[in-house]
Design an enzyme around this catalytic site. Sequence first.
Site, PDB file in Angstrom:
ATOM      1  N   GLY A 204     -56.000 -29.118  35.739  1.00 56.34           N
ATOM      2  CA  GLY A 204     -55.768 -27.718  36.102  1.00 56.34           C
ATOM      3  C   GLY A 204     -54.548 -27.185  35.384  1.00 56.34           C
ATOM      4  O   GLY A 204     -54.158 -27.686  34.323  1.00 56.34           O
ATOM      5  N   SER A 205     -53.927 -26.196  35.976  1.00 59.76           N
ATOM      6  CA  SER A 205     -52.825 -25.504  35.302  1.00 59.76           C
ATOM      7  C   SER A 205     -51.514 -26.284  35.432  1.00 59.76           C
ATOM      8  O   SER A 205     -51.314 -27.044  36.393  1.00 59.76           O
ATOM      9  CB  SER A 205     -52.650 -24.124  35.934  1.00 59.76           C
ATOM     10  OG  SER A 205     -52.401 -24.278  37.314  1.00 59.76           O
ATOM     11  N   PRO A 206     -50.595 -26.078  34.492  1.00 64.76           N
ATOM     12  CA  PRO A 206     -49.280 -26.723  34.616  1.00 64.76           C
ATOM     13  C   PRO A 206     -48.576 -26.354  35.925  1.00 64.76           C
ATOM     14  O   PRO A 206     -47.910 -27.202  36.537  1.00 64.76           O
ATOM     15  CB  PRO A 206     -48.511 -26.179  33.399  1.00 64.76           C
ATOM     16  CG  PRO A 206     -49.575 -25.859  32.394  1.00 64.76           C
ATOM     17  CD  PRO A 206     -50.757 -25.373  33.203  1.00 64.76           C
ATOM     18  N   VAL A 208     -49.836 -25.678  38.960  1.00 65.98           N
ATOM     19  CA  VAL A 208     -50.340 -26.476  40.093  1.00 65.98           C
ATOM     20  C   VAL A 208     -50.089 -27.967  39.826  1.00 65.98           C
ATOM     21  O   VAL A 208     -49.859 -28.738  40.766  1.00 65.98           O
ATOM     22  CB  VAL A 208     -51.833 -26.165  40.390  1.00 65.98           C
ATOM     23  CG1 VAL A 208     -52.345 -27.027  41.529  1.00 65.98           C
ATOM     24  CG2 VAL A 208     -52.014 -24.681  40.730  1.00 65.98           C
ATOM     25  N   GLY A 209     -50.072 -28.355  38.556  1.00 65.68           N
ATOM     26  CA  GLY A 209     -49.742 -29.746  38.219  1.00 65.68           C
ATOM     27  C   GLY A 209     -48.395 -30.155  38.810  1.00 65.68           C
ATOM     28  O   GLY A 209     -48.218 -31.270  39.297  1.00 65.68           O
ATOM     29  N   GLU A 226     -53.959 -33.596  33.775  1.00 62.87           N
ATOM     30  CA  GLU A 226     -54.615 -33.005  32.595  1.00 62.87           C
ATOM     31  C   GLU A 226     -54.397 -31.505  32.707  1.00 62.87           C
ATOM     32  O   GLU A 226     -55.092 -30.824  33.467  1.00 62.87           O
ATOM     33  CB  GLU A 226     -56.112 -33.354  32.603  1.00 62.87           C
ATOM     34  CG  GLU A 226     -56.405 -34.844  32.472  1.00 62.87           C
ATOM     35  CD  GLU A 226     -56.273 -35.362  31.043  1.00 62.87           C
ATOM     36  OE1 GLU A 226     -56.216 -34.531  30.108  1.00 62.87           O
ATOM     37  OE2 GLU A 226     -56.209 -36.594  30.861  1.00 62.87           O
ATOM     38  N   CYS A 260     -59.488 -25.547  28.040  1.00 59.08           N
ATOM     39  CA  CYS A 260     -58.084 -25.970  27.972  1.00 59.08           C
ATOM     40  C   CYS A 260     -57.636 -26.228  26.545  1.00 59.08           C
ATOM     41  O   CYS A 260     -56.474 -26.015  26.219  1.00 59.08           O
ATOM     42  CB  CYS A 260     -57.885 -27.219  28.815  1.00 59.08           C
ATOM     43  SG  CYS A 260     -58.993 -28.561  28.354  1.00 59.08           S
TER      44      CYS A 260
HETATM   45  P1  NAD Z   1     -55.730 -24.395  38.829  1.00 63.00           P
HETATM   46  O1  NAD Z   1     -54.528 -25.226  38.588  1.00 63.00           O
HETATM   47  O2  NAD Z   1     -55.549 -23.031  39.383  1.00 63.00           O
HETATM   48  O3  NAD Z   1     -56.741 -25.142  39.841  1.00 63.00           O
HETATM   49  C1  NAD Z   1     -57.182 -26.470  39.626  1.00 63.00           C
HETATM   50  C2  NAD Z   1     -57.543 -27.095  40.964  1.00 63.00           C
HETATM   51  O4  NAD Z   1     -56.381 -27.146  41.772  1.00 63.00           O
HETATM   52  C3  NAD Z   1     -58.604 -26.348  41.758  1.00 63.00           C
HETATM   53  O5  NAD Z   1     -59.473 -27.279  42.375  1.00 63.00           O
HETATM   54  C4  NAD Z   1     -57.796 -25.593  42.798  1.00 63.00           C
HETATM   55  O6  NAD Z   1     -58.489 -25.344  44.015  1.00 63.00           O
HETATM   56  C5  NAD Z   1     -56.641 -26.540  43.045  1.00 63.00           C
HETATM   57  N1  NAD Z   1     -55.424 -25.852  43.484  1.00 63.00           N
HETATM   58  C6  NAD Z   1     -55.063 -24.557  43.269  1.00 63.00           C
HETATM   59  N2  NAD Z   1     -53.866 -24.300  43.818  1.00 63.00           N
HETATM   60  C7  NAD Z   1     -53.447 -25.450  44.397  1.00 63.00           C
HETATM   61  C8  NAD Z   1     -52.281 -25.837  45.124  1.00 63.00           C
HETATM   62  N3  NAD Z   1     -51.304 -24.971  45.374  1.00 63.00           N
HETATM   63  N4  NAD Z   1     -52.191 -27.107  45.550  1.00 63.00           N
HETATM   64  C9  NAD Z   1     -53.155 -27.990  45.290  1.00 63.00           C
HETATM   65  N5  NAD Z   1     -54.294 -27.687  44.610  1.00 63.00           N
HETATM   66  C10 NAD Z   1     -54.434 -26.437  44.174  1.00 63.00           C
HETATM   67  O7  NAD Z   1     -56.512 -24.367  37.438  1.00 63.00           O
HETATM   68  P2  NAD Z   1     -57.861 -23.615  37.090  1.00 63.00           P
HETATM   69  O8  NAD Z   1     -57.612 -22.150  37.083  1.00 63.00           O
HETATM   70  O9  NAD Z   1     -58.966 -24.150  37.931  1.00 63.00           O
HETATM   71  O10 NAD Z   1     -58.077 -24.135  35.591  1.00 63.00           O
HETATM   72  C11 NAD Z   1     -57.451 -23.554  34.492  1.00 63.00           C
HETATM   73  C12 NAD Z   1     -56.276 -24.384  34.024  1.00 63.00           C
HETATM   74  O11 NAD Z   1     -56.657 -25.740  33.882  1.00 63.00           O
HETATM   75  C13 NAD Z   1     -55.804 -23.965  32.638  1.00 63.00           C
HETATM   76  O12 NAD Z   1     -54.406 -24.054  32.565  1.00 63.00           O
HETATM   77  C14 NAD Z   1     -56.445 -25.003  31.726  1.00 63.00           C
HETATM   78  O13 NAD Z   1     -55.799 -25.163  30.488  1.00 63.00           O
HETATM   79  C15 NAD Z   1     -56.360 -26.216  32.581  1.00 63.00           C
HETATM   80  N6  NAD Z   1     -57.359 -27.199  32.200  1.00 63.00           N
HETATM   81  C16 NAD Z   1     -56.943 -28.369  31.655  1.00 63.00           C
HETATM   82  C17 NAD Z   1     -57.879 -29.294  31.240  1.00 63.00           C
HETATM   83  C18 NAD Z   1     -57.489 -30.609  30.614  1.00 63.00           C
HETATM   84  O14 NAD Z   1     -58.350 -31.471  30.475  1.00 63.00           O
HETATM   85  N7  NAD Z   1     -56.238 -30.796  30.235  1.00 63.00           N
HETATM   86  C19 NAD Z   1     -59.234 -29.026  31.412  1.00 63.00           C
HETATM   87  C20 NAD Z   1     -59.605 -27.822  31.983  1.00 63.00           C
HETATM   88  C21 NAD Z   1     -58.657 -26.915  32.385  1.00 63.00           C
END
Ligand code: NAD
Length: 479
Positions: A204-206, A208-209, A226, A260
Amino acid sequence: MNVGSRITLGPGSATPALSIEDVFERQRTRAIALRVSTADERIATLRRLEKAILGRRAAIYAALAADLHKPEAEADLSEIMPILSEIRHTCRHLKSWMAPRRVPATLAMLGTKAAIRHEPKGVSLIISPWNYPFNLTFGPLASAIGAGCTAIIKPSELTPHSAALMAEIVRDTFAPDDVALFEGDASVATALLDLPFDHIFFTGSPAVGKVVMAAAAKHLASVTLELGGKSPVIVDETADLKKSARSIVWGKFANNGQTCIAPDYAYVHESRMPQFIDAARGAIAAMYGDAAASPDYCRIVNARHFARVRNLIDDATTRGATIHAGGTADAGQNFVAPTLLSNVSADSLIMQEEIFGPVLPILPYGDLAMPVREINARPKPLALYVYTKDKAIADRVITETSAGGSCVNASMAHFLHANLPFGGVNNSGIGNAHGFYGFRAFSHERAVLSDKFSATPMLFPPYSGRVKQMIKMTVKFFT
Ligand code: NAD
């Protein structure tokens, strides 16, 4: 507790719905039993997942079309193929990955035998995003199963058709003691993150990471993160412009730029700017024609992201950007036309945040030192692409920058190579996925030493003169 945080065991089951805590406790017990699972047993589990995916192919196409307007060909290439490839590659190599790896004795350790054993970490948590919902959920799951872990999955709530289908696949294919899936939003992820998982695999996003890593720290759970960011492209003056433009346009506009590792923005040598823009425009026309009517062009996932991308374009043009293609949008359809921009000012929002949409800023450069300096001034990207016929230029760019992964004269292709680690670096991620690296992410590398006739007991106290002399000799000769 949130409604989404209970799972049922499917039609006809006598067992009542299970809470997150119930499932976690069951998986804790199961994870200990799985420590002795054989490669054949894990392969049999992976084959069940493979069969479930193949049996639901039509339903997967339908879910992705409903969630993202994703064409079948893209679903095959970027969702089904990577999962099957991950499963099959793991099945082919699992026995050798699981075999203890002997390491030679060092001088000081003569008389011992040593090996590295990959033991399953235990109960894992997989949190996945919406942009490639099946790929980025079942890919890591294949690695978790290969490593002998149990898994709890939390997919994204933004692609509900895909999440519901994945819940059905998991429910029909696995006992919840092995693999379970909880649908829901961030609150479900938060509830899960309270538990002492052995490993957390987050995509997911940096932003939330960071939340995930902070939660993992409470239990010292290991993490694979990731993440994303702005992945730059450099097109130098020797590059084959037509081929480069086709490759960059494909990488940028597949899945509507919601990838991503999509090229985020492109530096093009100033002597080739007009030709590159023409070639990119031509590539867009050849691939999508009238994009609004093209069955091959995806849509932005929802109204919030549509408004975000629209705002990035408006902000850039307000600050003087020139539109060379696209620029139009239809809110009713979450449609943004494939858009090319130049004259983009450095303080535009589009140059500050990950675009994650079908817009490519094209920036001129004269001396290669300029893009290298600018890339190094930003957080380390997930991917960096170089288009050039000059190997020395490619090597220079790769050596002088840092990125999760890179392609020369290609974009995104490194994701599909099962023998390469896939991951970011710092802001774009921690750890790796895919193939052996995915297996390793869910494994603990345990050092095991057997003493046959080593000299170490001769160095034990009391430290008599003779022992002290032997220690001094050991330090001098065996290190
Ligand atoms: P996101 O971080 O918003 O959400 C990812 C997951 O985290 C979802 O399941 C969401 O419900 C959960 N989440 C959201 N907020 C949370 C919180 N506060 N606490 C715990 N979990 C939470 O990301 P997104 O919008 O789903 O995806 C887009 C991002 O992911 C972009 O930055 C993209 O570059 C990245 N991405 C990375 C890869 C990779 O392999 N490196 C692949 C796909 C997407």
